[in-house]
Design a protein around this motif. Structure first.
Motif, mmCIF file in Angstrom:
data_model
loop_
_atom_site.group_PDB
_atom_site.id
_atom_site.type_symbol
_atom_site.label_atom_id
_atom_site.label_comp_id
_atom_site.label_asym_id
_atom_site.label_seq_id
_atom_site.Cartn_x
_atom_site.Cartn_y
_atom_site.Cartn_z
ATOM 1 N N GLY A 233 0.813 -1.213 0.000
ATOM 2 C CA GLY A 233 0.000 0.000 0.000
ATOM 3 C C GLY A 233 0.847 1.263 0.000
ATOM 4 N N ALA A 234 1.958 1.238 0.737
ATOM 5 C CA ALA A 234 2.840 2.402 0.781
ATOM 6 C C ALA A 234 3.627 2.554 -0.519
ATOM 7 C CB ALA A 234 3.808 2.261 1.959
ATOM 8 N N ALA A 235 3.920 1.433 -1.175
ATOM 9 C CA ALA A 235 4.731 1.488 -2.404
ATOM 10 C C ALA A 235 3.901 1.882 -3.631
ATOM 11 C CB ALA A 235 5.398 0.134 -2.643
ATOM 12 N N MET A 236 2.585 1.622 -3.597
ATOM 13 C CA MET A 236 1.765 1.839 -4.790
ATOM 14 C C MET A 236 1.762 3.283 -5.295
ATOM 15 S SD MET A 236 0.560 -0.519 -6.503
ATOM 16 C CE MET A 236 0.486 -2.303 -6.442
ATOM 17 N N PRO A 237 1.640 4.310 -4.414
ATOM 18 C CA PRO A 237 1.684 5.693 -4.949
ATOM 19 C C PRO A 237 2.989 5.991 -5.670
ATOM 20 C CG PRO A 237 0.808 5.677 -2.718
ATOM 21 C CD PRO A 237 1.325 4.299 -2.970
ATOM 22 N N LEU A 238 4.116 5.492 -5.125
ATOM 23 C CA LEU A 238 5.398 5.717 -5.793
ATOM 24 C C LEU A 238 5.440 4.980 -7.136
ATOM 25 C CD1 LEU A 238 8.300 6.773 -5.810
ATOM 26 C CD2 LEU A 238 8.979 4.723 -4.529
ATOM 27 N N LEU A 239 4.943 3.717 -7.124
ATOM 28 C CA LEU A 239 4.943 2.938 -8.360
ATOM 29 C C LEU A 239 4.069 3.587 -9.429
ATOM 30 C CD1 LEU A 239 4.791 -0.781 -7.162
ATOM 31 C CD2 LEU A 239 6.592 0.310 -8.499
ATOM 32 N N MET A 240 2.989 4.258 -8.998
ATOM 33 C CA MET A 240 2.107 4.906 -9.968
ATOM 34 C C MET A 240 2.856 5.990 -10.741
ATOM 35 S SD MET A 240 -1.629 6.666 -9.445
ATOM 36 C CE MET A 240 -1.027 8.051 -8.485
ATOM 37 N N PHE A 241 3.713 6.753 -10.029
ATOM 38 C CA PHE A 241 4.454 7.803 -10.717
ATOM 39 C C PHE A 241 5.637 7.257 -11.506
ATOM 40 C CE2 PHE A 241 2.240 10.343 -7.485
ATOM 41 C CZ PHE A 241 1.706 11.328 -8.305
ATOM 42 N N LEU A 242 6.131 6.068 -11.104
ATOM 43 C CA LEU A 242 7.224 5.441 -11.857
ATOM 44 C C LEU A 242 6.699 4.650 -13.052
ATOM 45 C CD1 LEU A 242 9.522 4.152 -8.955
ATOM 46 C CD2 LEU A 242 9.801 6.200 -10.360
ATOM 47 N N SER A 243 5.378 4.460 -13.115
ATOM 48 C CA SER A 243 4.768 3.732 -14.230
ATOM 49 C C SER A 243 4.161 4.742 -15.208
ATOM 50 C CB SER A 243 3.662 2.793 -13.711
ATOM 51 O OG SER A 243 4.177 1.910 -12.736
ATOM 52 N N PRO A 244 4.086 4.387 -16.481
ATOM 53 C CA PRO A 244 3.550 5.333 -17.475
ATOM 54 C C PRO A 244 2.027 5.413 -17.436
ATOM 55 C CG PRO A 244 4.181 3.294 -18.546
ATOM 56 C CD PRO A 244 4.581 3.142 -17.099
ATOM 57 N N VAL A 245 1.495 5.945 -16.332
ATOM 58 C CA VAL A 245 0.053 6.108 -16.194
ATOM 59 C C VAL A 245 -0.371 7.473 -16.742
ATOM 60 C CG1 VAL A 245 -1.882 6.197 -14.575
ATOM 61 C CG2 VAL A 245 0.034 4.639 -14.147
ATOM 62 N N PHE A 246 0.284 8.533 -16.266
ATOM 63 C CA PHE A 246 -0.060 9.896 -16.690
ATOM 64 C C PHE A 246 0.715 10.322 -17.933
ATOM 65 C CE2 PHE A 246 -0.516 9.779 -12.021
ATOM 66 C CZ PHE A 246 -1.885 9.962 -11.959
ATOM 67 N N TYR A 247 1.707 9.545 -18.312
ATOM 68 C CA TYR A 247 2.564 9.921 -19.444
ATOM 69 C C TYR A 247 2.909 8.663 -20.235
ATOM 70 C CZ TYR A 247 5.991 8.141 -16.080
ATOM 71 O OH TYR A 247 6.655 7.353 -15.174
#
Length: 268
Positions: free
Chosen positions: A187-201
Motif C-alpha cells: 500500500g505504501a509502495a503503490m503511490p510511488l509505483l504509480m508515478f514510476l509507471s507510465p500512467v499519466f505519461y
C-alpha cells in the motif's frame, strides 16, 4: 523417471488449479456477488466506478494537459487508458495481499481449492474493468480516435495481463497470509509505483530517461493494452517482456504454491 518426478512434484499445485477451473462458474458468481454486496442500496451501484474514473479523467486531463503543454486530443485518451489499466493492476495486487486471511474461515473449514480466492479477486477486478470501459468509449467518440483491426490486439494483450495478474494474485495471497505487513508495504509502495509507471505519461515523453521506465514490469503490462487502444500495435519487446514475465512468474509461483500450500491454513 526425471519427468515423472517433476510431474509428481508439480502435481498438487496443478491439481488445485484444475479443481478451481472446474468451479469457475461458482467463482464468477461469488466475484459478482462481492460487487453486488459492496454497492447494495446505492443509487448507481457498480457504475460509481464508472463515474469516479470519468471524473478523474476529466479533472486530470484538463489540468495535466495544460501543465505539460500537450494537445488534449493526444493526452486525454492516453491518460484514460493508463488510468483504467492502473486501477486494474493496483487494485488486484493490493487486494491479493489480504485475500487468504479475509477468507480464512472458509479455507480452514471447507475443502475448497486454495487457488479459488485469488481467481475470485482477479475476476472481480476484471468486472470492474468492464465498468470503466464506457469512459474510454466516450473518449474515443469525443476525440475521434481511429478504431480498426489493430484495436482488437487489446484483447490478447488483456489476456496476457490477466495471466500475469493471476500468478501475482496467487503469489501475493500466499506471502500476505504469511507476512501480514505485506499489505501495508504494498500500500505504501503503490503511490510511488504509480508515478514510476507510465500512467499519466508515455515512455516516449521522457526522451532522456524513458528507457528506465521499461525496467518497471508494470510499464509493460500497461502499454501492451494501451498501444492497441490508441490505434498502434504494441512493440515486440513489450510483448516479449510480458510473455517472459508470465513464464517466469508462473514457474516460481507454482513451485512456491506446491511447497507451501499445506501450511497456508495454519498461517490464517
Amino acid at each position: 523417471m526425471f519427468m515423472t518426478a517433476r510431474r509428481t512434484a508439480a502435481g498438487p499445485a496443478l491439481a488445485d488449479l484444475h479443481r478451481a477451473a472446474r468451479l469457475l462458474h461458482v467463482i464468477a458468481f461469488m466475484a459478482a456477488g462481492d460487487l453486488r454486496a459492496r454497492y447494495r442500496r446505492s443509487v448507481l451501484g457498480p457504475f460509481w466506478i464508472t463515474l469516479g474514473t470519468a471524473a478523474g479523467t476529466l479533472g486530470l486531463g484538463l489540468v495535466w494537459s495544460e501543465l505539460l503543454h500537450m494537445d488534449r486530443a493526444v493526452f486525454v485518451p492516453s491518460l484514460t487508458a493508463g488510468l483504467i489499466m492502473w486501477q486494474l493492476l493496483s487494485a488486484c495486487i493490493l487486494e491479493a495481499t489480504t485475500t487468504y486471511w479475509r477468507q480464512g474461515a472458509i479455507l480452514r473449514n471447507l475443502s475448497v481449492p486454495l487457488s479459488m480466492p485469488p481467481i475470485q479477486t482477479l475476476l472481480k477486478h476484471l468486472i470492474n474493468l468492464l465498468h470503466n470501459l464506457p469512459v474510454f468509449v466516450a473518449v474515443v467518440l469525443i476525440f475521434r480516435l481511429p478504431v480498426g483491426w489493430v484495436t482488437l490486439l487489446a484483447l490478447p494483450g488483456l489476456l496476457l495481463v490477466a495471466l500475469n495478474l493471476f500468478w501475482m494474485a496467487l503469489l501475493f495471497a500466499m506471502l500476505g497470509a504469511r507476512y501480514r505487513d505485506l499489505e501495508y508495504v504494498i500500500g505504501a509502495a503503490m503511490p510511488l509505483l504509480m508515478f514510476l509507471s507510465p500512467v499519466f505519461y508515455r515512455p516516449s515523453y521522457l526522451p532522456f530517461n524513458g528507457r528506465f521506465v521499461w525496467l518497471n514490469p508494470l510499464s509493460h503490462l500497461i502499454e501492451i493494452v494501451r498501444y492497441p487502444l490508441l490505434g498502434a500495435a504494441p512493440p515486440g519487446f513489450v510483448v516479449l517482456a510480458v510473455c517472459l514475465m508470465a513464464l517466469a512468474g508462473w514457474a516460481f509461483t507454482l513451485w512456491l504454491f506446491n511447497a507451501k500450500r499445506d501450511r497456508i491454513a495454519y498461517w490464517l
